[in-house]
Structure formats: structure tokens, C-alpha cells
Write a protein that holds these residues in place. Structure first.
Motif, mmCIF file in Angstrom:
data_model
loop_
_atom_site.group_PDB
_atom_site.id
_atom_site.type_symbol
_atom_site.label_atom_id
_atom_site.label_comp_id
_atom_site.label_asym_id
_atom_site.label_seq_id
_atom_site.Cartn_x
_atom_site.Cartn_y
_atom_site.Cartn_z
ATOM 1 N N VAL B 43 0.848 -1.206 0.000
ATOM 2 C CA VAL B 43 0.000 0.000 0.000
ATOM 3 C C VAL B 43 0.877 1.248 0.000
ATOM 4 N N ASP B 44 1.923 1.212 0.793
ATOM 5 C CA ASP B 44 2.825 2.371 0.873
ATOM 6 C C ASP B 44 3.460 2.664 -0.484
ATOM 7 N N GLU B 45 3.872 1.608 -1.178
ATOM 8 C CA GLU B 45 4.478 1.777 -2.512
ATOM 9 C C GLU B 45 3.493 2.410 -3.483
ATOM 10 N N ILE B 46 2.258 1.911 -3.456
ATOM 11 C CA ILE B 46 1.254 2.439 -4.395
ATOM 12 C C ILE B 46 0.968 3.905 -4.090
ATOM 13 N N VAL B 47 0.797 4.202 -2.819
ATOM 14 C CA VAL B 47 0.441 5.573 -2.428
ATOM 15 C C VAL B 47 1.568 6.558 -2.746
ATOM 16 N N THR B 48 2.813 6.146 -2.480
ATOM 17 C CA THR B 48 3.930 7.089 -2.639
ATOM 18 C C THR B 48 4.485 7.118 -4.063
ATOM 19 N N ARG B 49 4.525 5.965 -4.745
ATOM 20 C CA ARG B 49 5.170 5.933 -6.061
ATOM 21 C C ARG B 49 4.190 6.101 -7.209
ATOM 22 N N VAL B 54 -6.186 3.842 -2.833
ATOM 23 C CA VAL B 54 -6.150 2.393 -2.643
ATOM 24 C C VAL B 54 -7.257 1.970 -1.678
ATOM 25 N N VAL B 55 -7.953 0.918 -2.017
ATOM 26 C CA VAL B 55 -8.878 0.298 -1.074
ATOM 27 C C VAL B 55 -8.455 -1.152 -0.876
ATOM 28 N N VAL B 56 -8.304 -1.523 0.375
ATOM 29 C CA VAL B 56 -7.972 -2.916 0.705
ATOM 30 C C VAL B 56 -9.247 -3.575 1.216
ATOM 31 N N GLY B 73 -2.180 3.860 4.637
ATOM 32 C CA GLY B 73 -2.856 4.866 3.814
ATOM 33 C C GLY B 73 -3.984 4.353 2.944
ATOM 34 N N ALA B 74 -4.365 3.102 3.127
ATOM 35 C CA ALA B 74 -5.471 2.559 2.329
ATOM 36 C C ALA B 74 -6.791 2.765 3.049
ATOM 37 N N HIS B 75 -7.866 2.846 2.255
ATOM 38 C CA HIS B 75 -9.197 2.752 2.841
ATOM 39 C C HIS B 75 -9.494 1.263 2.963
ATOM 40 N N VAL B 76 -9.920 0.843 4.134
ATOM 41 C CA VAL B 76 -10.100 -0.590 4.380
ATOM 42 C C VAL B 76 -11.578 -0.932 4.511
ATOM 43 N N ILE B 77 -11.981 -1.957 3.799
ATOM 44 C CA ILE B 77 -13.333 -2.504 3.949
ATOM 45 C C ILE B 77 -13.167 -3.916 4.494
ATOM 46 N N SER B 78 -13.730 -4.160 5.663
ATOM 47 C CA SER B 78 -13.565 -5.473 6.295
ATOM 48 C C SER B 78 -14.842 -6.295 6.150
#
Lengths: 120, 246
Positions: B43-49, B54-56, B73-78
Motif C-alpha cells: 500500500v505504501d508503494e502504491i500511495v507514494t510511487r 487504494v482500497v484494501v 494509507g489505504a481505505h479498508v473494507i472489512s
């Protein structure tokens, strides 16, 4: 010795009575009772008057008519099980979409709560 | 890192140049079940690079996947109960629709996919030249799996080299198909999904990408031989039951 006719009729009456009781107590959905009540009625009728079975069996060319209710019962059971699987598939689809919707709503709620905390 | 090539006739978009205008931002969906070892870095790679939202979708994990993804930094849906990889992806697609996203990119959360491949996979969808793009690396799988794919391709007529890649980009037309109730009971995100898209008239393209070996061990989808057998039988049934004449 109890006549087998009375035994069959008695079984049919017990089944029909049980089904009605389950419907009255909201334990069995009325939709499913529409399947079981005719089954109970047929059992009662065949039990009281087995000659009906013999007549139908002879008309259809079955050499041993008592096997006819067994064949019919087997076919009806297969149909019933198939209908149950169709219904289970439908419920699974509904349930899965419900789980997805709830998860999205919960995440929205959590997000709003976190934003309120930041503001406060 | 596996350097992957597609046969020439499928190698339509091998460029890795990013092409994302400000108005065309996809939502990245990561279905995840017990991926706390990899999800944070990913998630960090996607957000920064890459800079995309991102939604997990946490598929009823028993570890810290959700918490780590949220911190990264992802929005999480559980999900309250486990729905599997496709159920999780579809949840993300529903979310994307509710937030007004017209494009979605999905990828696996186990670290197989290179984050910098996202842009190259998204490019043909963003430019409108295809409805669905698949990040393909058929060399990553064993000979037996490639034979199985060949069998599935023969039965269905699907001309896709990498049938099970989870790295995909979708546009609104294809997302509408995948949000439908008809798509809900699919158990895997490969043949059934691709056939559904084909029947709906969606174009599907493959993009050669590099992939890495799974960072943390065995497959989550096929942990046992019995699950592999079930997958093969289930997919054969889908192939025979849902194929139509070309």
C-alpha cells in the motif's frame, strides 16, 4: 390388527397436521407448505383407497402397481432437492451482496467517525 | 523477478510509460486475506510511487492485515465473513461505483505484482482502446498449469494467455457487468469473470508485465491438492456450461 389402509391414512393425517401446525406457528413458510400439503393429501388418499394405485398402475402398464408410489416419490424427492439447491443458490447470492453492502457501510461509518475525531 | 513476454500477437502494449491524466484516476483494489507481511509495504508503494487511491478489502483476516493497511494509507473494507478473492474484488468494485470511480485496477496483495506495472496495465483502458486489460506473465506458472489453461482456452475459445492473473484494469462498461448479481456467485476471478465480460461485449487485452515469486509462501487460493482439484472441476463446468459459439 390395524388395517394397512388405516395406517397409511393415519400417517398422511399426521403429516398434514404437522405441516399445518408448523405453518400456524410461523415455523414453516407458507410457500413450502404448498408442496407438502398435497403430498400429505396424496398419502391419505392412497392409504384409504389403494385400488386407485392399482388402477393407475395397470393403465400405465406397470406389472407390479405397488412400486408406482415409490417411483413417484423418488422423482418428487429429486425435484424437491433440485429446487432446494436453486433456492440455496439464490440465498447465497443475496447473502453475499448483503455482506458486501454492510462492509461498505461500516467502512463509511468508520471513516466519518475518524473525520469527526480529527475535527474535534 | 520474472521477465515476462507474451507471444507476439498478444504483445500489444508492452510499454511501461505511465499515462494518467488528472481526470482519469483509477481506484486500486487489493483483496487481502491474512497478508499482514506484505500489505503495508505494498500500500505504501502504491500511495507514494503511483499516487492512486487504494482500497484494501480485508477478507475476514485473522491477522493484522486491516490495521496495517489502514496505517499505510489505504481505505479498508472489512468483510464479516470470508467471501474469497472474487467476492472481495466485487466488494471493491461496488465501493468504486459508490464513490464515482469509472476505472479500477485490481492486484494481488501477496507481492507478486510489481507496483510500477499498474500504469502500463491501466494505459490501454485509460486511452479507451480496450475495456479490460490484463497484466500477463504466463511464464510464471508451471507446465501443468499451462496445460490446464490450454484446455480451458480450447473449450471456451478465450484467446487469453494468462487466465488467472489478478492484475487487471477495468473501465465503467466492464465494471457495470461485474457489479451485476450474475457476477456475484462466481467463485474465482478468472474464467467465469472473463466469459461474463466477453458475453457482454467487452474487449479484453493483455499487457506483458514482470512478476515476482509470491513473497510469503504458498497460495492462499489453492492451499491443498483438494482445492486445486475442486478448482479444475468447477472451472471445467463453467467452461462447458457458459461457453457460447464465437
Amino acid at each position: 390388527m390395524i388395517s394397512y389402509q388405516w395406517a397409511s391414512a393415519g400417517i398422511g393425517i399426521i403429516i398434514a397436521g404437522t405441516i399445518l401446525l408448523l405453518v400456524m406457528r410461523d415455523r414453516l413458510h407458507s410457500r413450502y407448505a404448498l408442496w407438502w400439503l398435497p403430498v400429505a393429501v396424496i398419502i391419505c388418499v392412497l392409504g384409504i383407497s389403494p385400488d386407485i394405485n392399482n388402477a393407475i398402475g395397470s393403465t400405465l402398464g406397470i406389472s407390479y402397481p405397488p412400486v408406482l408410489p415409490l417411483i413417484v416419490a423418488s422423482v418428487l424427492m429429486i425435484v424437491k432437492i433440485l429446487l432446494m439447491d436453486l433456492n440455496a443458490s439464490r440465498m447465497e447470492r443475496v447473502l453475499q451482496r448483503l455482506v458486501q453492502r454492510i462492509a461498505i457501510l461500516e467502512s463509511d461509518s468508520d471513516e466519518r467517525r475518524d473525520r469527526r475525531r480529527v475535527v474535534d | 523477478m520474472l521477465r515476462c513476454k507474451l507471444p507476439l500477437q498478444y504483445n500489444l502494449h508492452a510499454s511501461s510509460q505511465a499515462l494518467t491524466s488528472q481526470s482519469v484516476v483509477p481506484l486500486v483494489i487489493l483483496p487481502a486475506h491474512n497478508e499482514d507481511q506484505t500489505i503495508g509495504l505494498l500500500v505504501d508503494e502504491i500511495v507514494t510511487r503511483v499516487g492512486w487511491p487504494v482500497v484494501v478489502v480485508d477478507d475476514a483476516s485473522s491477522d493484522q492485515t486491516a490495521a496495517i493497511a489502514a496505517r499505510a494509507g489505504a481505505h479498508v473494507i472489512s468483510l464479516a465473513v470470508r467471501l474469497g478473492a472474487w467476492g472481495s474484488v466485487q466488494t471493491g468494485i461496488h465501493y468504486a461505483g459508490s464513490r464515482g470511480f469509472d476505472y479500477v485496477v485490481t492486484m494481488d496483495a501477496d507481492g507478486q505484482h510489481d507496483v510500477m506495472s499498474l500504469a502500463s496495465v491501466f494505459q490501454p483502458v485509460a486511452t479507451g482502446s480496450t475495456d479490460v486489460a490484463i497484466g500477463a506473465c504466463p511464464q510464471r506458472v508451471s507446465g501443468l498449469k499451462r496445460f490446464t489453461w490450454h484446455l480451458f482456452r480450447s473449450i471456451t475459445g478465450l484467446k487469453i494467455e494468462d487466465l488467472t492473473s489478478g492484475l487487471r484494469a477495468y473501465n465503467r462498461k466492464s465494471l457495470d457487468v461485474l457489479e451485476s448479481p450474475e457476477a456475484t456467485l462466481l467463485e474465482y476471478q478468472d474464467i467465469g469473470v472473463l466469459l461474463l465480460l466477453r458475453f457482454a461485449g467487452c474487449s479484453i487485452t493483455e499487457v506483458a508485465v514482470d512478476m515476482q515469486p509470491r513473497r510469503n509462501g504458498r497460495s492462499r487460493v489453492f492451499p491443498t491438492f483438494a482445492s486445486v482439484l475442486y478448482y479444475v472441476m468447477y472451472t471445467l463446468l463453467i467452461c462447458v456450461g457458459k461457453r457460447k459459439a464465437q
